[in-house]
Design a protein around this motif. Structure first.
Motif, mmCIF file in Angstrom:
data_model
loop_
_atom_site.group_PDB
_atom_site.id
_atom_site.type_symbol
_atom_site.label_atom_id
_atom_site.label_comp_id
_atom_site.label_asym_id
_atom_site.label_seq_id
_atom_site.Cartn_x
_atom_site.Cartn_y
_atom_site.Cartn_z
ATOM 1 N N MET A 6 0.913 -1.124 -0.027
ATOM 2 C CA MET A 6 -0.064 0.041 -0.054
ATOM 3 C C MET A 6 1.021 1.431 0.010
ATOM 4 O O MET A 6 1.877 1.438 0.607
ATOM 5 C CB MET A 6 -0.751 0.049 1.273
ATOM 6 C CG MET A 6 -1.936 1.180 1.198
ATOM 7 S SD MET A 6 -3.118 0.667 2.115
ATOM 8 C CE MET A 6 -4.386 1.756 2.084
ATOM 9 N N THR A 7 0.695 2.078 -0.699
ATOM 10 C CA THR A 7 1.431 3.517 -0.995
ATOM 11 C C THR A 7 1.017 4.485 0.207
ATOM 12 O O THR A 7 -0.347 4.514 0.401
ATOM 13 C CB THR A 7 1.259 4.012 -2.412
ATOM 14 O OG1 THR A 7 0.079 4.087 -2.830
ATOM 15 C CG2 THR A 7 2.012 3.133 -3.357
ATOM 16 N N GLU A 8 2.095 5.258 0.412
ATOM 17 C CA GLU A 8 1.627 6.416 1.572
ATOM 18 C C GLU A 8 0.897 7.307 0.828
ATOM 19 O O GLU A 8 0.992 7.815 -0.559
ATOM 20 C CB GLU A 8 3.043 7.013 1.801
ATOM 21 C CG GLU A 8 2.648 7.770 2.982
ATOM 22 C CD GLU A 8 4.235 8.360 3.415
ATOM 23 O OE1 GLU A 8 4.391 9.511 3.594
ATOM 24 O OE2 GLU A 8 5.071 7.536 3.683
ATOM 25 N N ALA A 9 -0.118 8.015 1.332
ATOM 26 C CA ALA A 9 -0.946 9.191 0.860
ATOM 27 C C ALA A 9 0.124 10.347 0.607
ATOM 28 O O ALA A 9 1.043 10.708 1.192
ATOM 29 C CB ALA A 9 -1.813 9.578 2.165
ATOM 30 N N LEU A 10 -0.544 10.900 -0.525
ATOM 31 C CA LEU A 10 0.309 12.107 -1.188
ATOM 32 C C LEU A 10 0.035 13.263 0.063
ATOM 33 O O LEU A 10 -1.014 13.514 0.260
ATOM 34 C CB LEU A 10 0.138 12.384 -2.583
ATOM 35 C CG LEU A 10 0.141 11.516 -3.653
ATOM 36 C CD1 LEU A 10 -0.511 12.186 -4.968
ATOM 37 C CD2 LEU A 10 1.815 11.221 -3.766
ATOM 38 N N ARG A 11 0.977 14.016 0.104
ATOM 39 C CA ARG A 11 0.728 15.310 0.760
ATOM 40 C C ARG A 11 0.019 16.269 -0.282
ATOM 41 O O ARG A 11 0.049 16.148 -1.507
ATOM 42 C CB ARG A 11 2.100 16.140 1.375
ATOM 43 C CG ARG A 11 2.838 15.342 2.305
ATOM 44 C CD ARG A 11 4.063 15.792 2.747
ATOM 45 N NE ARG A 11 4.772 15.163 3.958
ATOM 46 C CZ ARG A 11 6.045 14.565 3.850
ATOM 47 N NH1 ARG A 11 6.692 14.870 2.575
ATOM 48 N NH2 ARG A 11 6.403 13.907 4.599
ATOM 49 N N GLU A 12 -0.533 17.185 0.381
ATOM 50 C CA GLU A 12 -1.254 18.281 -0.437
ATOM 51 C C GLU A 12 -0.772 18.852 -1.687
ATOM 52 O O GLU A 12 -1.205 18.806 -2.627
ATOM 53 C CB GLU A 12 -2.131 19.175 0.415
ATOM 54 C CG GLU A 12 -3.294 19.829 -0.290
ATOM 55 C CD GLU A 12 -4.379 20.518 0.039
ATOM 56 O OE1 GLU A 12 -5.289 20.956 -0.220
ATOM 57 O OE2 GLU A 12 -3.897 21.165 1.497
ATOM 58 N N PRO A 13 0.529 19.516 -1.303
ATOM 59 C CA PRO A 13 1.288 20.116 -2.548
ATOM 60 C C PRO A 13 1.794 19.078 -3.440
ATOM 61 O O PRO A 13 1.498 19.625 -4.636
ATOM 62 C CB PRO A 13 2.451 20.808 -1.618
ATOM 63 C CG PRO A 13 2.036 20.942 -0.097
ATOM 64 C CD PRO A 13 1.083 19.696 0.191
ATOM 65 N N THR A 14 1.972 17.982 -3.117
ATOM 66 C CA THR A 14 2.348 16.870 -4.102
ATOM 67 C C THR A 14 1.227 16.611 -4.787
ATOM 68 O O THR A 14 1.506 16.581 -6.079
ATOM 69 C CB THR A 14 3.047 15.740 -3.391
ATOM 70 O OG1 THR A 14 3.989 16.090 -2.694
ATOM 71 C CG2 THR A 14 3.337 14.697 -4.451
ATOM 72 N N PHE A 15 -0.006 16.255 -4.482
ATOM 73 C CA PHE A 15 -1.026 15.871 -5.062
ATOM 74 C C PHE A 15 -1.498 16.995 -5.951
ATOM 75 O O PHE A 15 -1.845 16.891 -7.209
ATOM 76 C CB PHE A 15 -2.214 15.668 -4.041
ATOM 77 C CG PHE A 15 -3.555 15.568 -4.682
ATOM 78 C CD1 PHE A 15 -3.827 14.289 -5.122
ATOM 79 C CD2 PHE A 15 -4.345 16.551 -4.943
ATOM 80 C CE1 PHE A 15 -5.086 13.734 -5.514
ATOM 81 C CE2 PHE A 15 -5.765 16.337 -5.362
ATOM 82 C CZ PHE A 15 -6.165 15.112 -5.844
ATOM 83 N N LEU A 16 -1.355 18.329 -5.465
ATOM 84 C CA LEU A 16 -1.907 19.435 -6.310
ATOM 85 C C LEU A 16 -0.786 19.516 -7.475
ATOM 86 O O LEU A 16 -1.256 19.988 -8.816
ATOM 87 C CB LEU A 16 -1.823 20.485 -5.570
ATOM 88 C CG LEU A 16 -3.162 20.706 -4.555
ATOM 89 C CD1 LEU A 16 -3.110 21.900 -3.605
ATOM 90 C CD2 LEU A 16 -4.426 20.718 -5.308
ATOM 91 N N VAL A 17 0.726 19.513 -7.245
ATOM 92 C CA VAL A 17 1.440 19.577 -8.354
ATOM 93 C C VAL A 17 1.385 18.376 -9.468
ATOM 94 O O VAL A 17 0.981 18.986 -10.632
ATOM 95 C CB VAL A 17 2.997 19.391 -7.654
ATOM 96 C CG1 VAL A 17 3.940 19.482 -8.872
ATOM 97 C CG2 VAL A 17 3.142 20.830 -7.059
ATOM 98 N N LEU A 18 0.896 17.242 -8.824
ATOM 99 C CA LEU A 18 0.695 16.187 -10.033
ATOM 100 C C LEU A 18 -0.414 16.614 -10.745
ATOM 101 O O LEU A 18 -0.563 16.349 -11.998
ATOM 102 C CB LEU A 18 0.483 14.912 -9.283
ATOM 103 C CG LEU A 18 1.896 14.196 -8.803
ATOM 104 C CD1 LEU A 18 1.703 12.995 -8.147
ATOM 105 C CD2 LEU A 18 2.913 14.070 -10.010
ATOM 106 N N THR A 19 -1.770 17.048 -9.935
ATOM 107 C CA THR A 19 -2.880 17.465 -10.821
ATOM 108 C C THR A 19 -2.788 18.464 -11.842
ATOM 109 O O THR A 19 -3.198 18.499 -12.860
ATOM 110 C CB THR A 19 -3.842 17.851 -9.634
ATOM 111 O OG1 THR A 19 -4.206 16.731 -8.887
ATOM 112 C CG2 THR A 19 -5.043 18.500 -10.307
ATOM 113 N N ALA A 20 -1.881 19.544 -11.490
ATOM 114 C CA ALA A 20 -1.429 20.625 -12.463
ATOM 115 C C ALA A 20 -0.769 20.251 -13.617
ATOM 116 O O ALA A 20 -1.090 20.400 -14.620
ATOM 117 C CB ALA A 20 -0.645 21.734 -11.544
ATOM 118 N N LEU A 21 0.027 19.271 -13.501
ATOM 119 C CA LEU A 21 0.850 18.562 -14.544
ATOM 120 C C LEU A 21 0.042 17.700 -15.456
ATOM 121 O O LEU A 21 0.823 17.117 -16.324
ATOM 122 C CB LEU A 21 2.125 18.133 -14.203
ATOM 123 C CG LEU A 21 3.033 19.066 -13.516
ATOM 124 C CD1 LEU A 21 4.306 18.372 -13.030
ATOM 125 C CD2 LEU A 21 3.626 20.205 -14.658
ATOM 126 N N ALA A 22 -0.972 17.099 -14.784
ATOM 127 C CA ALA A 22 -1.625 15.992 -15.540
ATOM 128 C C ALA A 22 -2.344 16.347 -16.682
ATOM 129 O O ALA A 22 -2.489 15.521 -17.444
ATOM 130 C CB ALA A 22 -2.987 15.312 -14.720
#
Length: 114
Positions: free
Chosen positions: A1-17
């Protein structure tokens, strides 16, 4: 099971998606995505991008010189997109569980009634 993403990481990946972006573009996109709630500073953004590069979740798409300064564009990798898909599914499961319990307790859920 992978660790939850921190919010800044989640948002950066979302921006680059959606498309490759340079650092300032990512900062502005994160601000939009979070509805003004998350404002990344340059130091934080580049620390996140460096870590994501090491982890293979983003990579440099291209570089260009603009007004005598290097502008580096980043893009999400297949591995990064899959990690974002997994995190979205995890968040959705958690939100579904919380919503069900709130409804059972008689609390109104956004967009619906108790």
């Amino acid at each position: 099971m992978t660790e939850a993403l921190r919010e800044p990481t989640f948002l950066v990946l979302t921006a680059l998606a959606e498309q490759p972006q340079h650092g300032y573009g990512v900062m502005e996109d994160v601000l939009r995505i979070s509805e003004g709630r998350v404002r990344l500073r340059a130091g934080t953004l580049y620390a996140v991008l460096d870590r994501l590069r090491v982890e293979g979740l983003v990579e440099v798409d291209r570089e260009e010189i603009v007004q005598s300064r290097l502008r580096r564009y980043y893009r999400i990798t297949e591995q990064g997109a899959q990690r974002l898909v997994d995190e979205v599914a995890r968040l959705r499961r958690n939100a579904t569980a919380a919503s069900a319990r709130l409804r059972k307790s008689g609390f109104a859920i956004e967009g619906g009634t108790a």
